[in-house]
Design a protein around this motif. Structure first.
Motif, PDB file in Angstrom:
ATOM      1  N   ASP A  14       3.677  -6.533  10.851  1.00  0.00           N
ATOM      2  CA  ASP A  14       3.016  -5.394  11.520  1.00  0.00           C
ATOM      3  C   ASP A  14       1.935  -4.817  10.629  1.00  0.00           C
ATOM      4  O   ASP A  14       0.829  -4.509  11.092  1.00  0.00           O
ATOM      5  CB  ASP A  14       4.060  -4.291  11.807  1.00  0.00           C
ATOM      6  CG  ASP A  14       4.639  -4.473  13.199  1.00  0.00           C
ATOM      7  OD1 ASP A  14       4.532  -5.607  13.706  1.00  0.00           O
ATOM      8  OD2 ASP A  14       5.198  -3.517  13.764  1.00  0.00           O
ATOM      9  N   ARG A  15       2.290  -4.705   9.326  1.00  0.00           N
ATOM     10  CA  ARG A  15       1.305  -4.109   8.406  1.00  0.00           C
ATOM     11  C   ARG A  15       0.061  -4.968   8.355  1.00  0.00           C
ATOM     12  O   ARG A  15      -1.060  -4.451   8.262  1.00  0.00           O
ATOM     13  CB  ARG A  15       1.908  -3.991   6.994  1.00  0.00           C
ATOM     14  CG  ARG A  15       2.702  -2.736   6.751  1.00  0.00           C
ATOM     15  CD  ARG A  15       3.251  -2.736   5.347  1.00  0.00           C
ATOM     16  NE  ARG A  15       2.194  -2.682   4.339  1.00  0.00           N
ATOM     17  CZ  ARG A  15       1.547  -1.564   3.992  1.00  0.00           C
ATOM     18  NH1 ARG A  15       1.867  -0.436   4.584  1.00  0.00           N
ATOM     19  NH2 ARG A  15       0.623  -1.577   3.074  1.00  0.00           N
ATOM     20  N   MET A  26      -5.340   0.081  -1.171  1.00  0.00           N
ATOM     21  CA  MET A  26      -5.802  -0.559   0.075  1.00  0.00           C
ATOM     22  C   MET A  26      -5.008  -0.044   1.278  1.00  0.00           C
ATOM     23  O   MET A  26      -3.785  -0.151   1.294  1.00  0.00           O
ATOM     24  CB  MET A  26      -5.601  -2.070  -0.039  1.00  0.00           C
ATOM     25  CG  MET A  26      -6.617  -2.732  -0.949  1.00  0.00           C
ATOM     26  SD  MET A  26      -6.183  -4.444  -1.208  1.00  0.00           S
ATOM     27  CE  MET A  26      -5.091  -4.318  -2.595  1.00  0.00           C
ATOM     28  N   PRO A  27      -5.674   0.516   2.298  1.00  0.00           N
ATOM     29  CA  PRO A  27      -4.917   0.887   3.523  1.00  0.00           C
ATOM     30  C   PRO A  27      -4.455  -0.387   4.234  1.00  0.00           C
ATOM     31  O   PRO A  27      -5.081  -1.425   4.110  1.00  0.00           O
ATOM     32  CB  PRO A  27      -5.952   1.624   4.374  1.00  0.00           C
ATOM     33  CG  PRO A  27      -7.276   1.230   3.844  1.00  0.00           C
ATOM     34  CD  PRO A  27      -7.106   0.797   2.421  1.00  0.00           C
ATOM     35  N   PRO A  28      -3.315  -0.303   4.951  1.00  0.00           N
ATOM     36  CA  PRO A  28      -2.801  -1.510   5.626  1.00  0.00           C
ATOM     37  C   PRO A  28      -3.764  -1.980   6.714  1.00  0.00           C
ATOM     38  O   PRO A  28      -4.352  -1.156   7.422  1.00  0.00           O
ATOM     39  CB  PRO A  28      -1.484  -1.051   6.235  1.00  0.00           C
ATOM     40  CG  PRO A  28      -1.581   0.419   6.332  1.00  0.00           C
ATOM     41  CD  PRO A  28      -2.519   0.874   5.246  1.00  0.00           C
ATOM     42  N   PRO A  29      -3.902  -3.322   6.841  1.00  0.00           N
ATOM     43  CA  PRO A  29      -4.820  -3.830   7.875  1.00  0.00           C
ATOM     44  C   PRO A  29      -4.481  -3.251   9.261  1.00  0.00           C
ATOM     45  O   PRO A  29      -5.382  -2.899  10.022  1.00  0.00           O
ATOM     46  CB  PRO A  29      -4.585  -5.332   7.841  1.00  0.00           C
ATOM     47  CG  PRO A  29      -3.950  -5.611   6.507  1.00  0.00           C
ATOM     48  CD  PRO A  29      -3.241  -4.382   6.086  1.00  0.00           C
ATOM     49  N   ALA A  30      -3.169  -3.077   9.550  1.00  0.00           N
ATOM     50  CA  ALA A  30      -2.808  -2.557  10.891  1.00  0.00           C
ATOM     51  C   ALA A  30      -3.486  -1.215  11.090  1.00  0.00           C
ATOM     52  O   ALA A  30      -3.999  -0.903  12.160  1.00  0.00           O
ATOM     53  CB  ALA A  30      -1.299  -2.414  10.988  1.00  0.00           C
ATOM     54  N   GLY A  31      -3.573  -0.427  10.030  1.00  0.00           N
ATOM     55  CA  GLY A  31      -4.201   0.898  10.146  1.00  0.00           C
ATOM     56  C   GLY A  31      -5.669   0.749  10.491  1.00  0.00           C
ATOM     57  O   GLY A  31      -6.199   1.433  11.354  1.00  0.00           O
ATOM     58  N   VAL A  87       0.993   1.882   9.621  1.00  0.00           N
ATOM     59  CA  VAL A  87      -0.424   2.213   9.849  1.00  0.00           C
ATOM     60  C   VAL A  87      -1.034   2.898   8.634  1.00  0.00           C
ATOM     61  O   VAL A  87      -2.221   2.744   8.360  1.00  0.00           O
ATOM     62  CB  VAL A  87      -0.509   3.166  11.082  1.00  0.00           C
ATOM     63  CG1 VAL A  87      -1.890   3.767  11.190  1.00  0.00           C
ATOM     64  CG2 VAL A  87      -0.122   2.422  12.318  1.00  0.00           C
ATOM     65  N   GLY A 101      -1.165  -6.497  10.718  1.00  0.00           N
ATOM     66  CA  GLY A 101      -1.886  -6.461  11.988  1.00  0.00           C
ATOM     67  C   GLY A 101      -1.649  -7.704  12.813  1.00  0.00           C
ATOM     68  O   GLY A 101      -2.173  -7.852  13.919  1.00  0.00           O
ATOM     69  N   GLY A 118      -1.895   0.410   0.316  1.00  0.00           N
ATOM     70  CA  GLY A 118      -1.979  -0.492  -0.793  1.00  0.00           C
ATOM     71  C   GLY A 118      -0.915  -1.576  -0.920  1.00  0.00           C
ATOM     72  O   GLY A 118      -0.012  -1.664  -0.123  1.00  0.00           O
TER      73      GLY A 118
END
Lengths: 327, 508, 87, 143
Positions: B214-215, A46-51, B138, B217, B142
């Motif tokens: 931060d991760r 899963m990519p980070p939500p911030a990304g 960013v 969001g 995972g």
């Protein structure tokens, strides 16, 4: 330093006890190893939500603003195009199918308006890639809805593949690209030349015929289901409209409900911004208040099946959606 | 958990005991296990880097995950717990108190290590043990990254709890007629490294929390797209981690303060100089963190401040080295395995320090920053000084715990292989760094000098690997079948040795 | 003593000359720019001279200490603390 | 405990501190000289993004992965990044500075020999960090 005499018995361990301890530790390692290898890929799936949040700002394709993507009569011709993302060994040059200079690099696709081009893309490189079609001559945004495979934030990992389709509605050159930022610059772009042969895409000249329609925005008591004139399910709800290309249409709408509404004829019902023929009354940002009414006059453009909806986000899904056919 | 014969206690009674000797040995077993696991990852990396092209690791994502967990495991799951292991076992004895000040807190601090280790190892994150944003915020994929953050959070809390325990035990539960100035230097090492931990580690706990939000969001501390600044994280990280490297090296120096006088058959050269050096390092250690960040575009004055702060910490280490050499002067040294490791450790400690001074000279950092010079430099510290000191102390501690003697010949072979391997690997890495090979790369272009040096480094790494295998065999075999040791004087040095003597099988 | 003075003079020369040359290089005319690489690597080699001289002194001392005061050295004699039996 | 005379220790610490002052002063001086950017340096905008370097000269020409410069001229790099932290590094000319998103760092250099040199990324930036490499091509003046 005072010496403290301690004459407790000295205990020493035995081989059996040490083997028992080693067995326990080995058992823990094997169990841990099992989970570790079993879920190896899940942990990085899963990519980070911030990304995702920040990434949206760049290549977001909500603004499908190209007007001409209205519905078009399908010619029934299907063009299958298999594209594979490949990279040069030093990752400096990227392309489809073959490196530039070699034969078959970034093949140009020729099609007519209304043909259905099916893209079967596979990531044969080591880096991440994603696919999409756009009319822009550069950059990786304004992708035509439905033509994307994966996205820059959740790209195809090496070896993964995907299918998408693209039905050109207007003649001109479109570009199929890798939507990961920077990859188009490095060579991952190919052309789709669309010729105008086939159904007359242009709108007919004004026929002088004019139609008047009035709709009421109605809501159910629990605000769950909405509709035009009647609630969906009752007859007379969301009446179908059939006009000829070039007719002059005047639509008047009255907000008979308690919440806010606005009106617009769109090419894609799920995309409330894809309004065509300048047919908006009010807008999602300053809609009609309860009891207010508004009207708009516009010319019916290129023939095709369109939809009239309430452009306040979510209302179309709750039922405020009717078909608007231009012959 | 003292391994006995007649009345062997059930395993669960040992695992859930709160006695400082049991918790100490649980720490020791866990940390040695993680040492071998971290070492295995290092060998995997070296096989891959043996020559350009793909050797055994399929893709760069796997390689990046391996070196991340290699670094995290060896720092947080080997060095710190091994320091706590010997600390828990010996500090109460050195201050002549029956147990640590908070025995239950001690067990809790230990039992945070295995779950944190599981989190780090199962997730196997891929964003280096620095976890620098914006990559970690960013782009790091995972749940692995979030598991790493939670694992580190738990480890941070565990080391803070451990430090509180040490400071209170040493300051408050000390025997009334044992003045602080008479306390052994190993206890001083634990006092100073615990004080640094208490001041430094909370900053990292904050940085981790900010990284996590931060991760998700929810916040934008380090995310430029939301107005944050990634360099802020680097300041928080290094404010904790430069003092942290002093936390790691001080216990190893403390072990050497035990081994050198014991085997030289004469007391330490100057107890006062040792205490002064430890305290000086505690204070000055906090003034030099941003020499890790010269390349982020700091202003000239800011770089000068941190260069001066770094250079100010060098005299403290120089005093320790002088103290050890002066202790050997005039002694009659019996070269058993522990003293060999200690002398090897000090020789490498000096070369590590010299490399560090070069790093901190501002313009030279543009040659060496994030290159293999830096990798060689800090490995000379963590492998050359800390592992040598810790493993030397494991050998020295072995008879007191198991009542049996390790195989002396195997111990010496392990030392020679490790010393030769360490010199081969980490001095060559310095030169490789000068030739410009960047750090943390899965593959490198076939530049002739790079290829030759990487072959030498990988061969050196395999030599260390063989040495460590011998160490594992020696530990396990001797614990079960070793020759029973003469508990009064296991190393045949003559004379009574005051405190480990008491450590022999204390009842609760 | 003569040796020490000679060694000190040579080392001094090794450092003073490049440092002086640096000062002139910085002031040169616009067209010809400072050679950054030479300046930085020059500093590096000077520091290496310092590091290696001190390094050889310290490691030489360690080797000598280990050989001279090892137990099996014929000249080794028990330390004064051994008689007391505790140190 | 040991009443040795302690003058050797003080001499030793004195020598160590003297050496450190020398290192500090020398480094301070060289850094001051090296950081002075010549006025007529030509500006090159360097952008790092995930796994390629892109360059933009003063006259607007853009280059991907390769940078053409002239021998003997001074160049000032204005380095930034589009996504994660990279670090722009030309090892042969000791140019090394981080490309931090949301910030512009500047460093200058003037190539002394013609030829091809490696540009590499010195800060971990993900999957293809190991191959985020470019080439600096230094041509003769006016070539």
């Amino acid at each position: 330093m005072a010496q403290v005499e301690l004459n407790d018995p000295i205990y020493r361990t035995t081989p059996e006890r040490t083997t028992k301890m080693m067995v326990i530790m080995l058992g823990i390692c094997i169990a841990g190893g099992g989970i570790f290898f079993g879920m190896w890929d899940y942990w990085i799936s899963m990519p980070p939500p911030a990304g995702l949040l920040t990434g949206d700002v760049g290549g977001d394709d909500h603004g499908g603003s190209d007007k001409g993507s209205g519905a078009v009569t399908l010619t029934g011709v299907e063009i299958n195009s298999a594209l594979s993302f490949i990279e040069s060994s030093d990752f400096r040059v990227l392309a489809f199918n073959a490196l530039p200079g070699e034969e078959g690099a970034n093949p140009t696709i020729n099609a007519n308006v209304g043909d259905k081009i099916i893209f079967d893309v596979v990531n044969d490189g080591k880096s991440f890639h994603a696919f999409g079609v756009t009319k822009d001559t550069e950059g990786f945004s304004n992708l035509i809805p439905g033509s994307e495979v994966a996205s820059m934030n959740e790209p195809l990992k090496p070896g993964e593949s995907g299918v998408s389709e693209f039905i050109p509605t207007e003649p001109g050159t479109y570009y199929y690209i890798c939507t990961v930022p920077g990859h188009r610059m490095q060579g991952m772009v190919g052309e789709i030349v669309v010729t105008g042969a086939g159904a007359p895409a242009a709108a007919a000249p004004p026929t002088g015929v004019s139609h008047d329609f009035t709709f009421d925005f109605v809501e159910s008591d629990d605000f769950r289901t909405l509709g035009f004139d009647k609630l969906p399910g009752e007859d007379g709800a969301n009446p179908e409209i059939r006009v000829n290309s070039g007719d002059e249409i005047t639509v008047t709408t009255v907000n008979a409900g308690k919440s806010f509404h606005a009106f617009g004829v769109v090419s894609n019902p799920d995309d409330f911004t894809s309004v065509v023929f300048d047919s908006e009354i009010a807008a999602a940002t300053n809609p009609l208040k309860p009891g207010e009414s508004g009207s708009v006059t516009f010319l019916a453009g290129a023939p095709g099946t369109y939809y009239y909806i309430c452009t306040v986000p979510g209302h179309a899904l709750q039922g405020m959606q009717g078909t608007f056919i231009v012959e | 958990m003292v391994l006995e014969l007649q009345k062997p206690r059930p395993i669960w009674q040992i695992m859930f005991s709160t006695h400082h000797t049991d918790v100490g040995l649980l720490y020791l077993i866990t940390s040695l296990a993680f040492m071998f696991m971290g070492g295995a990852l290092a060998l995997l990396l070296r096989v891959e880097l043996f020559s350009p092209g793909v050797q055994i690791i399929a893709d760069s994502m796997t390689y990046n995950r391996i070196f991340t967990v290699h670094g995290t495991t060896l720092i947080f799951l080997f060095i710190l717990p091994s320091a706590s292991a010997f600390g828990n076992y010996l500090v109460p004895i050195m201050v002549r108190f029956k147990d640590m000040a908070y025995p239950k807190l001690n067990a809790v601090a230990f039992w945070m290590i295995p779950p944190a280790g599981a989190l780090i190892w199962l997730g196997f994150a891929d964003f280096t043990w620095y976890a620098y944003p914006t990559y970690s915020v960013v782009s790091a994929p995972g749940p692995a990254a979030d598991m790493w953050i939670f694992g580190l959070k738990i480890l941070g809390v565990s080391s803070i709890l451990g430090s509180i325990n040490f400071v209170v035990t040493i300051m408050k539960c000390k025997h009334p007629d044992l003045p602080l100035s008479k306390m052994p230097l190993l206890a001083w090492a634990y006092l100073t490294s615990s004080l640094i931990t208490l001041v430094a580690v909370p900053t990292f706990a904050a940085a981790l929390l900010m990284l996590l939000t931060d991760r998700l969001g929810a916040s934008g501390f380090f995310n430029p797209a939301m107005g944050g600044d990634p360099i802020a994280y680097q300041h928080l990280f290094w404010f904790t981690f430069h003092p942290e490297v002093y936390i790691l090296v001080i216990p190893a120096i403390g072990f050497m303060y035990e081994i050198f006088p014991r085997f030289s058959r004469k007391p330490i050269f100057s107890h006062g100089s040792g205490v002064a050096a430890f305290t000086l390092l505690t204070i000055v250690g906090f003034a030099s963190w941003a020499h890790h960040m010269y390349a982020t575009g700091m202003s000239f004055t800011e770089k000068t401040v941190f260069m001066v702060g770094t250079l100010a910490a060098v005299p403290a280490s120089a005093m320790h080295t002088f103290n050890f050499l002066a202790t050997m002067w005039g002694g009659r040294i019996k070269f058993a395995t522990p003293i060999m490791w200690a002398v090897g450790g000090i020789a490498l400690f000096f070369s590590a320090g010299a490399g560090g001074v070069v790093n901190s000279a501002m313009p030279l950092d543009f040659i060496t920053h994030d290159s293999y010079w830096v990798v060689g430099h800090f490995h000379l510290f963590v492998m050359g000084t800390i592992l040598f000191g810790t493993v030397g102390f494991v050998y020295y501690f072995f008879p007191y715990v198991t009542g049996r003697m390790y195989n002396e010949a195997m111990g010496k072979i392990h030392f020679i292989l490790s010393f030769v391997g360490t010199v081969l690997v980490f001095f060559t890495q310095h030169i490789l760094g000068l030739f410009g090979m960047p750090r943390r790369i899965y593959d490198y272009p076939a530049i002739p000098e790079w290829v030759q040096m990487n072959i030498i480094i990988s061969i050196g790494a395999f030599i260390i690997g063989i040495g460590m295998a011998i160490f594992l065999g020696n530990l396990v075999w001797s614990a079960a079948k070793g020759k029973p040791a003469d508990m009064d004087d296991p190393f045949g040095l003559g004379g009574k040795y005051y405190f480990p003597y008491q450590a022999k099988n204390p009842s609760h | 003593m003569k040796v020490i003075i000679g060694l000190g003079a040579i080392l001094g020369l090794l450092f003073v000359l490049p440092a002086a040359e640096q000062v002139f290089a910085a002031g040169s005319e616009v067209g010809e720019y400072l050679d950054r690489k030479a300046a930085i690597w020059g500093l590096f080699y000077r520091l290496m001279i310092v590091a290696f001289t001190v390094g050889t002194v310290v490691s030489g001392l360690i080797v000598w200490l280990v050989l001279r005061f090892r137990e099996s050295n014929p000249k080794a004699k028990p330390t004064s603390y051994e008689a007391a039996g505790s140190w | 405990m040991s009443g040795h005379s302690t003058w050797p220790e003080w001499v030793y610490v004195g020598v160590v501190i003297a050496l450190l002052c020398y290192v500090g002063a020398e480094a301070w001086n060289i850094e001051r000289i090296v950081e002075h950017v010549p006025e007529d340096a030509e500006i090159i905008k360097v952008t790092g993004q995930q796994w390629i370097w892109t360059f933009e000269h003063e006259d607007g020409t853009k280059e991907i992965g390769e940078l053409h410069v002239e021998r003997g001229k001074a160049y000032k790099f204005e380095i930034t990044s589009k996504d994660v932290i990279h670090s722009f590094n030309i090892h042969d000319y000791v140019v090394l500075l981080d490309a931090v998103p949301g910030r512009v760092n500047t460093v200058w250099f003037s190539p002394t020999e013609a030829g091809e040199f490696d540009i590499q990324c010195r800060e971990y930036c993900g999957l293809i960090h190991y191959n985020m490499r470019g080439t600096l091509i230094v041509e003769e003046k006016g070539a």
